[in-house]
Design an enzyme around this catalytic site. Structure first.
Site, PDB file in Angstrom:
ATOM      1  N   ALA A 113       4.631   1.513   1.562  1.00  0.00           N
ATOM      2  CA  ALA A 113       5.738   1.909   0.693  1.00  0.00           C
ATOM      3  C   ALA A 113       6.459   3.114   1.286  1.00  0.00           C
ATOM      4  O   ALA A 113       7.691   3.134   1.381  1.00  0.00           O
ATOM      5  CB  ALA A 113       5.210   2.229  -0.702  1.00  0.00           C
ATOM      6  N   GLU A 114       5.671   4.095   1.706  1.00  0.00           N
ATOM      7  CA  GLU A 114       6.283   5.310   2.258  1.00  0.00           C
ATOM      8  C   GLU A 114       7.116   4.994   3.488  1.00  0.00           C
ATOM      9  O   GLU A 114       8.210   5.530   3.686  1.00  0.00           O
ATOM     10  CB  GLU A 114       5.200   6.347   2.588  1.00  0.00           C
ATOM     11  N   SER A 155       0.850  -1.181   0.000  1.00  0.00           N
ATOM     12  CA  SER A 155       0.000   0.000   0.000  1.00  0.00           C
ATOM     13  C   SER A 155       0.889   1.236   0.000  1.00  0.00           C
ATOM     14  O   SER A 155       2.093   1.152   0.238  1.00  0.00           O
ATOM     15  CB  SER A 155      -0.862   0.026   1.250  1.00  0.00           C
ATOM     16  N   LYS A 156       0.252   2.373  -0.232  1.00  0.00           N
ATOM     17  CA  LYS A 156       1.003   3.623  -0.263  1.00  0.00           C
ATOM     18  C   LYS A 156       1.689   3.846   1.091  1.00  0.00           C
ATOM     19  O   LYS A 156       2.843   4.247   1.163  1.00  0.00           O
ATOM     20  CB  LYS A 156       0.029   4.759  -0.568  1.00  0.00           C
ATOM     21  N   ARG A 157       0.940   3.537   2.135  1.00  0.00           N
ATOM     22  CA  ARG A 157       1.472   3.778   3.481  1.00  0.00           C
ATOM     23  C   ARG A 157       2.697   2.881   3.751  1.00  0.00           C
ATOM     24  O   ARG A 157       3.717   3.340   4.223  1.00  0.00           O
ATOM     25  CB  ARG A 157       0.376   3.518   4.510  1.00  0.00           C
TER      26      ARG A 157
END
Ligand code: GLU
Length: 507
Positions: A267-268, A263-265
Site C-alpha cells: 500500500a505504501e 499489505s502495508k508495504r
C-alpha cells in the site's frame, strides 16, 4: 430492526471480532469486523469485540483505542466487549489468564497435554541438528515421554516449562470450513504445539478455543490466513469435548493489480491507504468505506454497487461469500465517496467538512461553523469533490487577506496586460453599481464583454484570478457572492493595481 427470526438464520448467532492489538486497524480487519457485524445484525444476533493481547512482545499500546475508534467510525457497534461489558467477559485476553491456565492443566491431567521443560538452548540445538540431517524442524516430543517421576524431579528443581498438546501420532484431522468444505490434514504434518507459555500466557491456539467456547461463539469469521490453524483447533475442541463453532474463513484481500496480498508495504509503495485511520484522514466517508468493504468478497443480489447499511443487513448471508481471493477495488472507492458526498444533506456535509477545513486552513472550528459565506458554498463544493480533504483548496480564498499570485496570471487568453486591465476596470465598475446578485451581475458582465468586443471568458478569467488567486476555482458568481461586495471590490482593486504596475514596467 425486526425481532422475528429470518428463515436463513440459525437459532443463535454470536460472532466475534478478535483483533490482536499489534497494530492499527487495517482494511483486512475492518472487512472481517464488517462481515461479523452484518451477519449478527442480519440474524438479530450478538456481535462481540474481544481483544487478543497475549503476544506481549508485539503489543502496540494505542492500537486498542485505534481499533475501537475505527470500528465506531465505520458504525460497527459491538454488543459485548471490553468497554461495554457483557455476560461472558472479561473481553480482553490478558484478563482471562487463570481460565487458560486452568484448562491447559486440565488437559495435562487428562493425559492430553504435557509439560515440556526444554530450554530455548535445547530447542535451538534440536533445530540445528534437524537442519543438518535435512529434516523438517519441529519439536521432537522428547518431554512427551518423560515418566511421572522425571516430571516431578524437574518440577522440584523449579524448572520452567511450557504445556504442549499431545497431537495424535497418526491419522487425519478433518475440520470443516463453511465456504470450502472439509479441510483435511495428516497429523504427521502437525507438531506438539504449545498451549501455555513459560510466562503463564496462553498461545493463540489455546486462548482462541477457550474463549470461543466460553463466550458461546456460534460462528467464527476470520481471514483465510488462519486456515492452517484450523486442524489444531479441531483437535483442541475434540480433546476438551466441546462442540466446535461454525468456521468461515474470509477470502484474502489482494492489491488492486490482483497479484499479491494487500499489505502495508504494498500500500505504501503505491500510495494507497490501508489503515482505517488513513482513509478517514484522506476524507473518505464511513458510508462509502462501509459500502466498499462489504463488496470485497461479497456481493448484493443483482450485483448492485451502491447500497445502504440496511440493505446490506437485509441481504447478507455467509453462504454468499465468495472464497476466491478478491482484489481491493480502490478505483471504486473514490467514485463511491463522490456519490455519498453528493447525496449528503448540506448541513451534514458542512459539519463533516469542518474538521478538515480547520486542520488544513488552521482556522478554529467554531469560526468556520459560524461563517455563513462558507455555508453558502457547500452545495458548490459537494458537486466538485470526491474526498472531504479536497474542499480546503476550493474555499481557502475566503480566508486569505493577501492572495499570492503572479500578476501575469491575470492576463486573459488572447489579451495583453493593458487589454486585461481595461476589462478588469470595467468589471470593477459594474460590480460596484449593478444589484449584487448572481443573475444581474452575470448578465451585466456578459453584456459589457460583448460591448468591448471580448468573449465572456476573457472578462471572467481575470476576475477569477483576482478574487481567488487561482485559475481553477469554484464557479465565479458563487465566489463573488460568498466573498461579498466589499471584499470582492477590494480584491479587484488590488488586482488592478498589480496590473497597472505590470503595464507601467513593460511600457
Ligand atoms: N487475534 C487474531 C488476529 O489478530 C484473530 C484470529 C481469529 O479470529 O481467530 O487476527
Amino acid at each position: 430492526m425486526t425481532n422475528t427470526k429470518r428463515s436463513d438464520c440459525p437459532d443463535t448467532v454470536r460472532v466475534r471480532f478478535a483483533p490482536s492489538p499489534t497494530g492499527y486497524l487495517h482494511v483486512g480487519g475492518a472487512r472481517t469486523a464488517l462481515f461479523d457485524w452484518l451477519y449478527a445484525r442480519h440474524c438479530n444476533g450478538v456481535f462481540i469485540l474481544r481483544i487478543e493481547d497475549t503476544d506481549r512482545k508485539r503489543y502496540v499500546p494505542d492500537s486498542v483505542q485505534d481499533i475501537m475508534d475505527g470500528l465506531r467510525w465505520l458504525g460497527l457497534d459491538w454488543d459485548e466487549g471490553p468497554d461495554v461489558g457483557g455476560e461472558f467477559g472479561p473481553y480482553v485476553q490478558s484478563e482471562r489468564l487463570d481460565l487458560y491456565r486452568q484448562w491447559a492443566h486440565w488437559l495435562v491431567e487428562q493425559g492430553k497435554a504435557y509439560k515440556c521443560f526444554c530450554t530455548p538452548e535445547e530447542l535451538e540445538q534440536m533445530r540445528k541438528e534437524q537442519q543438518a540431517r535435512g529434516e523438517p524442524t519441529r519439536y521432537d516430543r522428547r518431554c512427551r515421554w518423560l515418566n511421572p517421576d522425571e516430571v516431578a524431579a524437574r518440577e522440584a528443581e523449579g524448572r520452567a516449562y511450557v504445556i504442549r498438546f499431545k497431537t495424535p501420532l497418526e491419522g487425519k484431522v478433518v475440520a470443516h470450513d463453511l465456504l470450502r468444505g472439509d479441510v483435511e490434514v495428516d497429523v504427521s504434518t502437525l507438531d506438539d504445539f504449545v498451549l501455555l507459555k513459560s510466562d503463564g500466557f496462553p498461545t493463540y491456539h489455546l486462548a482462541v478455543v477457550v474463549d470461543d467456547h466460553f463466550m458461546r461463539i456460534s460462528h467464527v469469521l476470520r481471514g483465510e490466513e488462519w486456515i492452517p490453524s484450523l486442524p489444531r483447533h479441531a483437535l483442541l475442541y475434540e480433546a476438551f469435548g466441546w462442540e466446535m463453532p461454525v468456521h468461515c474463513h474470509l477470502p484474502v484481500i489482494l492489491d488492486p493489480s490482483g497479484k499479491g496480498k494487500m499489505s502495508k508495504r504494498r500500500a505504501e509503495k503505491s500510495g494507497l491507504p490501508i489503515l482505517v485511520r488513513d482513509f478517514r484522514e484522506r476524507g473518505y466517508l464511513p458510508e462509502a468505506m462501509f459500502n466498499w468493504l462489504a463488496r470485497i468478497g461479497w456481493s448484493m443480489p443483482g450485483d448492485v454497487e451502491i447500497f445502504s447499511r440496511e440493505e446490506a443487513i437485509a441481504h447478507f448471508d455467509l453462504k454468499d461469500i465468495n472464497p476466491t481471493p478478491a482484489a481491493a477495488p480502490y478505483s471504486k472507492l473514490e467514485w463511491l465517496n463522490g456519490h455519498y458526498i453528493r447525496h449528503l444533506p448540506p448541513d451534514d456535509m458542512f459539519e463533516r467538512l469542518i474538521p478538515f477545513l480547520s486542520r488544513d486552513l488552521g482556522i478554529p472550528e467554531d469560526v468556520l461553523r459560524n461563517d455563513d459565506r462558507l455555508r453558502r458554498l457547500i452545495p458548490v463544493i459537494q458537486e466538485r469533490i470526491k474526498l472531504l480533504s479536497e474542499a480546503s483548496a476550493l474555499v481557502d480564498f475566503l480566508y486569505k487577506e493577501m492572495l499570492e499570485y503572479e500578476p501575469e496570471m491575470l492576463i486573459a487568453k488572447k489579451l495583453d496586460a493593458a487589454g486585461t486591465l481595461e476589462a478588469l476596470r470595467a468589471a470593477r465598475d459594474l460590480i460596484a453599481t449593478v444589484p449584487f446578485e448572481a443573475e444581474a451581475l452575470e448578465q451585466a458582465l456578459r453584456q459589457k464583454a460583448a460591448d468591448m468586443g471580448l468573449k465572456a471568458g476573457q472578462m471572467f478569467s481575470p476576475i477569477r484570478v483576482a478574487i481567488s488567486g487561482k485559475k481553477v476555482a469554484p464557479p465565479l458568481f458563487d465566489m463573488i457572492l460568498a466573498l461579498g461586495k466589499e471584499e470582492t471590490l477590494r480584491r479587484l482593486d488590488d488586482a488592478i493595481a498589480r496590473l497597472e504596475k505590470l503595464v507601467a514596467s513593460s511600457a
